[in-house]
Design an enzyme around this catalytic site. Structure first.
Site, PDB file in Angstrom:
ATOM      1  N   TYR A 120      28.418  28.179  31.455  1.00 46.29           N
ATOM      2  CA  TYR A 120      27.887  29.142  32.422  1.00 46.29           C
ATOM      3  C   TYR A 120      28.089  30.596  31.984  1.00 46.29           C
ATOM      4  O   TYR A 120      28.034  31.507  32.818  1.00 46.29           O
ATOM      5  CB  TYR A 120      28.522  28.910  33.795  1.00 46.29           C
ATOM      6  CG  TYR A 120      27.875  27.757  34.563  1.00 46.29           C
ATOM      7  CD1 TYR A 120      26.491  27.746  34.796  1.00 46.29           C
ATOM      8  CD2 TYR A 120      28.629  26.711  35.068  1.00 46.29           C
ATOM      9  CE1 TYR A 120      25.891  26.703  35.498  1.00 46.29           C
ATOM     10  CE2 TYR A 120      28.031  25.664  35.779  1.00 46.29           C
ATOM     11  CZ  TYR A 120      26.659  25.673  35.987  1.00 46.29           C
ATOM     12  OH  TYR A 120      26.063  24.658  36.694  1.00 46.29           O
ATOM     13  N   LYS A 152      26.928  17.251  39.210  1.00 42.65           N
ATOM     14  CA  LYS A 152      28.083  18.106  39.471  1.00 42.65           C
ATOM     15  C   LYS A 152      29.125  17.353  40.321  1.00 42.65           C
ATOM     16  O   LYS A 152      28.830  16.272  40.871  1.00 42.65           O
ATOM     17  CB  LYS A 152      27.607  19.384  40.176  1.00 42.65           C
ATOM     18  CG  LYS A 152      26.662  20.237  39.302  1.00 42.65           C
ATOM     19  CD  LYS A 152      26.234  21.509  40.048  1.00 42.65           C
ATOM     20  CE  LYS A 152      25.289  22.354  39.209  1.00 42.65           C
ATOM     21  NZ  LYS A 152      24.916  23.631  39.902  1.00 42.65           N
ATOM     22  N   GLU A 193      23.150  23.487  25.243  1.00 48.12           N
ATOM     23  CA  GLU A 193      23.961  22.680  26.166  1.00 48.12           C
ATOM     24  C   GLU A 193      24.234  21.277  25.613  1.00 48.12           C
ATOM     25  O   GLU A 193      25.336  20.743  25.774  1.00 48.12           O
ATOM     26  CB  GLU A 193      23.272  22.621  27.532  1.00 48.12           C
ATOM     27  CG  GLU A 193      23.264  23.989  28.212  1.00 48.12           C
ATOM     28  CD  GLU A 193      22.466  24.053  29.511  1.00 48.12           C
ATOM     29  OE1 GLU A 193      22.567  25.078  30.210  1.00 48.12           O
ATOM     30  OE2 GLU A 193      21.735  23.085  29.829  1.00 48.12           O
ATOM     31  N   HIS A 206      22.696  19.857  37.628  1.00 48.64           N
ATOM     32  CA  HIS A 206      22.248  20.904  36.704  1.00 48.64           C
ATOM     33  C   HIS A 206      21.216  20.328  35.745  1.00 48.64           C
ATOM     34  O   HIS A 206      21.340  19.180  35.311  1.00 48.64           O
ATOM     35  CB  HIS A 206      23.436  21.430  35.882  1.00 48.64           C
ATOM     36  CG  HIS A 206      23.026  22.217  34.672  1.00 48.64           C
ATOM     37  ND1 HIS A 206      22.758  23.564  34.726  1.00 48.64           N
ATOM     38  CD2 HIS A 206      22.771  21.832  33.389  1.00 48.64           C
ATOM     39  CE1 HIS A 206      22.380  23.972  33.514  1.00 48.64           C
ATOM     40  NE2 HIS A 206      22.382  22.953  32.695  1.00 48.64           N
ATOM     41  N   ASN A 257      25.158  22.324  44.581  1.00 41.82           N
ATOM     42  CA  ASN A 257      23.779  21.826  44.682  1.00 41.82           C
ATOM     43  C   ASN A 257      23.522  20.604  43.812  1.00 41.82           C
ATOM     44  O   ASN A 257      22.438  20.405  43.281  1.00 41.82           O
ATOM     45  CB  ASN A 257      22.791  22.956  44.394  1.00 41.82           C
ATOM     46  CG  ASN A 257      22.992  23.569  43.026  1.00 41.82           C
ATOM     47  OD1 ASN A 257      23.784  23.072  42.235  1.00 41.82           O
ATOM     48  ND2 ASN A 257      22.264  24.630  42.738  1.00 41.82           N
TER      49      ASN A 257
END
Ligand code: IDP
Ligand code: MG
Length: 140
Positions: free
Chosen positions: A52, A12, A129, A118, A115
């Protein structure tokens, strides 16, 4: 369990900005997975929203989309034995405070929303994905 699988992993924007790309790639290589594809890009809004979509009713969704589109990410396909679960284990729990010691999130994340990384949570999600982020396929 899974046999040979390919999973979708994304470092990310916070992970990229903090210079963790090589460290993280090394950890995936360290568990015996191999990279089949990599794209460095700032996610367009529509791509982030589709990725998402499952979370679109959640209170954190607007912030999540803003965050994930805020700068470059490293989108990757990783292949190997039981790659989906192995990757999730390497990544650690969503909330770094619950993540096992030695996981990527335990070592580097200090907030639940930013965080670092992913990873697909199952076979169907991985297929979805990978198709979304690698629309041209994974090459050879
Ligand atoms: P995962 O990334 O471990 O699969 P998900 O529950 O699928 O976790 O959530 C997707 C992402 O949304 C998380 O990685 C995190 O960036 C963000 N997120 C999840 N839960 C929260 C929350 O309670 N507050 C803020 N952000 C969250
Ligand atoms: Mg998830």
């Amino acid at each position: 369990m899974g046999g040979s699988q390919t999973t979708f992993i994304m470092i990310k924007p916070d992970g990229v900005q903090r210079g963790l790309v090589d460290e993280i790639i090394g950890r995936f290589e360290g568990i015996g997975l191999r990279m089949l594809g990599r794209r460095d890009l700032t996610p367009p809004l529509e791509l982030a929203e589709t990725h998402y979509a499952v979370h679109k009713e959640r209170p954190f969704y607007p912030d999540l989309i803003e965050f994930i589109t805020s700068g470059p990410v490293v989108a990757m396909a990783w292949n190997g034995e039981d790659a989906i679960a192995s990757s999730r284990k390497l990544i650690g729990a969503t909330n770094w405070e619950d993540a096992d010691p030695g996981t990527i999130r335990a070592d580097f994340a200090r907030s639940i929303d930013q965080n670092i990384i992913h990873g697909s949570d199952g076979e169907e999600t991985a297929a979805f994905e990978l198709g979304l982020w690698f629309p041209g396929g994974l090459g050879d």
